[in-house]
Design a protein around this motif. Sequence first.
Motif, short mmCIF file in Angstrom:
data_model
loop_
_atom_site.label_atom_id
_atom_site.label_comp_id
_atom_site.label_asym_id
_atom_site.label_seq_id
_atom_site.Cartn_x
_atom_site.Cartn_y
_atom_site.Cartn_z
N THR A 81 -18.16 -20.38 -40.21
CA THR A 81 -17.42 -19.94 -41.39
C THR A 81 -16.52 -18.75 -41.06
O THR A 81 -15.35 -18.69 -41.46
CB THR A 81 -18.39 -19.57 -42.52
N PHE A 107 -13.54 -19.92 -39.03
CA PHE A 107 -12.56 -20.62 -39.85
C PHE A 107 -11.71 -19.63 -40.66
O PHE A 107 -10.48 -19.76 -40.70
CB PHE A 107 -13.27 -21.59 -40.80
N LEU A 111 -7.80 -19.08 -40.19
CA LEU A 111 -6.98 -19.31 -41.37
C LEU A 111 -6.16 -18.06 -41.71
O LEU A 111 -4.97 -18.17 -42.07
CB LEU A 111 -7.87 -19.70 -42.55
N THR A 120 -16.86 -27.83 -33.12
CA THR A 120 -16.44 -27.55 -34.50
C THR A 120 -15.33 -26.52 -34.54
O THR A 120 -14.34 -26.67 -35.27
CB THR A 120 -17.65 -27.05 -35.33
N VAL A 121 -15.46 -25.45 -33.75
CA VAL A 121 -14.41 -24.43 -33.69
C VAL A 121 -13.11 -25.04 -33.18
O VAL A 121 -12.01 -24.78 -33.71
CB VAL A 121 -14.85 -23.25 -32.79
N MET A 175 -11.56 -27.21 -35.89
CA MET A 175 -10.96 -26.40 -36.95
C MET A 175 -9.60 -25.87 -36.52
O MET A 175 -8.63 -25.89 -37.29
CB MET A 175 -11.89 -25.23 -37.30
N LEU A 191 -6.16 -26.91 -38.40
CA LEU A 191 -5.27 -25.93 -39.02
C LEU A 191 -3.87 -26.00 -38.43
O LEU A 191 -2.86 -25.91 -39.15
CB LEU A 191 -5.85 -24.52 -38.85
#
Length: 419
Positions: A115, A118, A122, A163-164, A167, A171
């Motif tokens: 989280t 992300f 972002l 996962t990283v 992401m 993005l």
Amino acid sequence: MINRTHLDRQDDPAVTAEVERLLAHRTRDIRLKGEIKRLFQARVWSQTAKIIRAWMTWVAFLDVLTLALNMVMLPRSIALSMLLPGAIIPPVAAAVVFVWRKRRPSWVQGVSLITGMFLILLSIVLVGASAGGEFYERHLNIMLFVAITAIIIFGIPQAWTVTVAAMALGLYLVFQVQNPGLEIGNAVAATLFFASGILATVAARRTMTILAQKTFLFELRDRHRVAELAEANDRLELLARTDPLTGVDNRRRMTETLDHVWGGGGKCPRGAAMLMCDIDEFKKLNDRLGHAEGDRCLIEVARLIRENVRRDRDHVARYGGEEFLVLLPSVNEQEAAVVAERIRECVEAACFPNPGSRVSRYITLSIGVAVQAPAQAISPEQLQRQADEALYVAKQTGRNRVVFHRLESSRLLGARSMR
């Protein structure tokens, strides 16, 4: 560092067998699971947590520094547009640092890290999108760079790493598609180009993790082998200093003990007594009942002697075939007499048969005693010789008795039975 519980678990035969199985395979096929996986995680957690906390701290610091420089160097309108999305990073990084200060459930740390990553990625993208123009593309590239550094240095589970990476690419693709200065085809092509680099980075991170796991497996195996070797050396040392039949000290060990108690000097500082114990008519026991019965007799006599001395300070050694030497530190003549007589009586009361003996139908002991007072300068060799002389007198005067060597005379006085 592996804690005590984990050190105990690594000695589990199942863990040892699994370590050997994994090391027998190719490096790229290593997959940790079960107890070994938990051991590895415990081994690397501290270092991983420090790296993640340091990375988050530096990202937050650089973000604040960049926003401050933007306020000075860029037009005010552009700098202000970057301020709000850029302000997301410091609190997010601080939250991740807080979670990773101590060990928590794996899912908690995974959720916090993913989280946090992300939101940081972002935030970087939103800074560029808010500023627009040249900053749009630049911050997308900066976001990928930040993601790649995290992938490289974070020693986290492979699923978290993937996962990283996903992401970051997601993005990048989303914001490139929305980039007014770029066609969709070019956005997809750029995403595929960067995807190849990120996938290569993920593969490299996986290789680094496998090598770290293999090193850990070698560490477990070496630690186990060192423990086995130390145990074997301890057993050899015990065998070298212990009589294999009776389990008491052997002559070598008793010699070392005497040197230690006397401290290399000419006298024992607190005084001592030596008891030379000899089984009466032992040869006849072997001749009549056999050597197996003779060995059993030696074992039982050694046991009785040990049971009648102070285990925390007295020393018992098998000194010859049927002879036992007992060292009693810090005792006077009266205390030595009590111990010697107690040993003699216990052996006689045990009623081990010795049908060939002229002394008794049962096993008996003759004991010679020599005592050194604290003020006397007598070497252990002299004291032992005096105990031998007293034992000789005990044998000559009927056996099954305790005889003292008299230090005040240059010759032995008459034998004294203590029955």
